[in-house]
Design a protein around this motif. Structure first.
Motif, PDB file in Angstrom:
ATOM      1  N   GLU A   1     -23.781 -23.112  41.157  1.00 57.98           N
ATOM      2  CA  GLU A   1     -24.281 -24.035  42.178  1.00 57.98           C
ATOM      3  C   GLU A   1     -23.713 -25.427  41.953  1.00 57.98           C
ATOM      4  N   ARG A   2     -23.740 -25.868  40.693  1.00 54.27           N
ATOM      5  CA  ARG A   2     -23.204 -27.186  40.368  1.00 54.27           C
ATOM      6  C   ARG A   2     -21.690 -27.211  40.547  1.00 54.27           C
ATOM      7  N   ALA A   3     -21.020 -26.134  40.127  1.00 54.12           N
ATOM      8  CA  ALA A   3     -19.564 -26.057  40.255  1.00 54.12           C
ATOM      9  C   ALA A   3     -19.143 -26.061  41.720  1.00 54.12           C
ATOM     10  N   GLU A   4     -19.817 -25.272  42.523  1.00 47.98           N
ATOM     11  CA  GLU A   4     -19.420 -25.145  43.922  1.00 47.98           C
ATOM     12  C   GLU A   4     -19.716 -26.403  44.715  1.00 47.98           C
ATOM     13  N   GLU A   5     -20.727 -27.151  44.305  1.00 46.32           N
ATOM     14  CA  GLU A   5     -20.992 -28.430  44.964  1.00 46.32           C
ATOM     15  C   GLU A   5     -19.822 -29.389  44.738  1.00 46.32           C
ATOM     16  N   LEU A   6     -19.335 -29.454  43.494  1.00 49.72           N
ATOM     17  CA  LEU A   6     -18.179 -30.303  43.200  1.00 49.72           C
ATOM     18  C   LEU A   6     -16.946 -29.820  43.966  1.00 49.72           C
ATOM     19  N   GLU A   7     -16.759 -28.513  44.011  1.00 47.34           N
ATOM     20  CA  GLU A   7     -15.592 -27.962  44.701  1.00 47.34           C
ATOM     21  C   GLU A   7     -15.644 -28.240  46.199  1.00 47.34           C
ATOM     22  N   ARG A   8     -16.821 -28.169  46.789  1.00 49.86           N
ATOM     23  CA  ARG A   8     -16.950 -28.472  48.224  1.00 49.86           C
ATOM     24  C   ARG A   8     -16.604 -29.929  48.498  1.00 49.86           C
TER      25      ARG A   8
END
Length: 210
Positions: free
Chosen positions: A175-182
Motif C-alpha cells: 500500500e505504501r509502495a504503490e502510493e509512492l509509485e502512483r
C-alpha cells in the motif's frame, strides 16, 4: 549539512560516479542534473531582470531567480540525501540474519531510500514550471538555454523515478509502495510531455519553423 559529494570538483564527482562503488549512483546523478537545470533557469531569469526591455515582467523574473536558486540548492542537498539513504539500506541488509528486527529495519530503510528520488522529481517539476514561464517571459535568444534546462530536468525526473522504483519493488508494504509509485507516475505523465514541448519549441524556433 556537510556537503561531502558537492565539495568535489565536477571532474571528481564524475570520477566518483564512474568508480566501482555503489554511491554516488543514479539517484545522486539525477539530483545533480536537475540542479543544472535549475541553474539554467536562474541564468535566463537574470539576463531578463537586468534588461530594461523586460521591465514589465521584472518582478516575475526576480521571483524566478529566487525560486530556482532555492530549488537548485535543495537538489544539491538531495545528492547527499540519496547517498545517505543508500547507506541506510546497505546497513539494514548487513544486519545479522538471525536478528528478529532485520526485516522491519530493511523495510523502513527501503521506504526511506525511496523518498529522496521522489523529492528530486517534485523539485524538477517545480523547475520545469519556472522554465515554461521563462520561455514566455525571458529573452527569445535564450530559448535554447531554457530548453536545455528542461531536457536536464526531464532526464532527472526519469532517472529519479528509476531509483524510486528500485526501492519500492522490494517493499513488502504494498500500500505504501504503490502510493509512492502512483505519485511518481503522475509526475512523469504530467511533466515529461511538457519538458518535451519546451525542447521542441526551441528546436522549431532555431529552425525558423515557429
Amino acid at each position: 549539512m556537510a556537503q561531502v559529494m558537492m565539495d568535489k570538483t565536477c571532474r571528481d564527482f564524475a570520477e566518483a560516479l564512474a568508480a566501482r562503488e555503489p554511491v554516488p549512483g543514479g539517484g545522486s546523478a539525477s539530483a545533480y542534473v536537475g540542479a543544472l537545470g535549475a541553474s539554467l533557469c536562474s541564468m535566463v531569469a537574470r539576463y531578463g531582470a537586468s534588461n530594461p526591455r523586460f521591465a514589465e515582467v521584472e518582478d516575475d523574473l526576480r521571483h524566478a531567480i529566487a525560486a530556482s536558486g532555492r530549488i537548485g540548492f535543495e537538489l544539491l542537498e538531495l545528492v547527499e540525501e540519496d547517498v545517505r539513504a543508500y547507506g541506510l539500506v546497505s546497513a539494514a541488509y548487513g544486519m545479522e540474519r538471525g536478528n528478529p528486527h532485520r526485516s522491519e529495519v530493511i523495510q523502513d530503510a527501503l521506504h526511506e531510500a525511496a523518498l529522496p528520488p521522489y523529492r528530486i522529481m517534485v523539485a524538477c517539476s517545480r523547475v520545469l514550471a519556472l522554465l515554461e514561464e521563462m520561455a514566455d517571459k525571458g529573452s527569445r535568444q535564450l530559448l535554447s538555454d531554457v530548453a536545455c534546462g528542461a531536457v536536464f530536468c526531464r532526464a532527472a525526473l526519469q532517472g529519479a523515478s528509476l531509483t524510486l522504483f528500485a526501492n519500492t519493488t522490494s517493499m513488502k508494504d504494498r500500500e505504501r509502495a504503490e502510493e509512492l509509485e502512483r505519485e511518481c507516475d503522475a509526475l512523469l505523465d504530467t511533466w515529461l510531455p511538457r519538458a518535451d514541448g519546451l525542447a521542441k519549441r526551441a528546436a522549431d524556433a532555431a529552425r525558423k519553423r515557429s
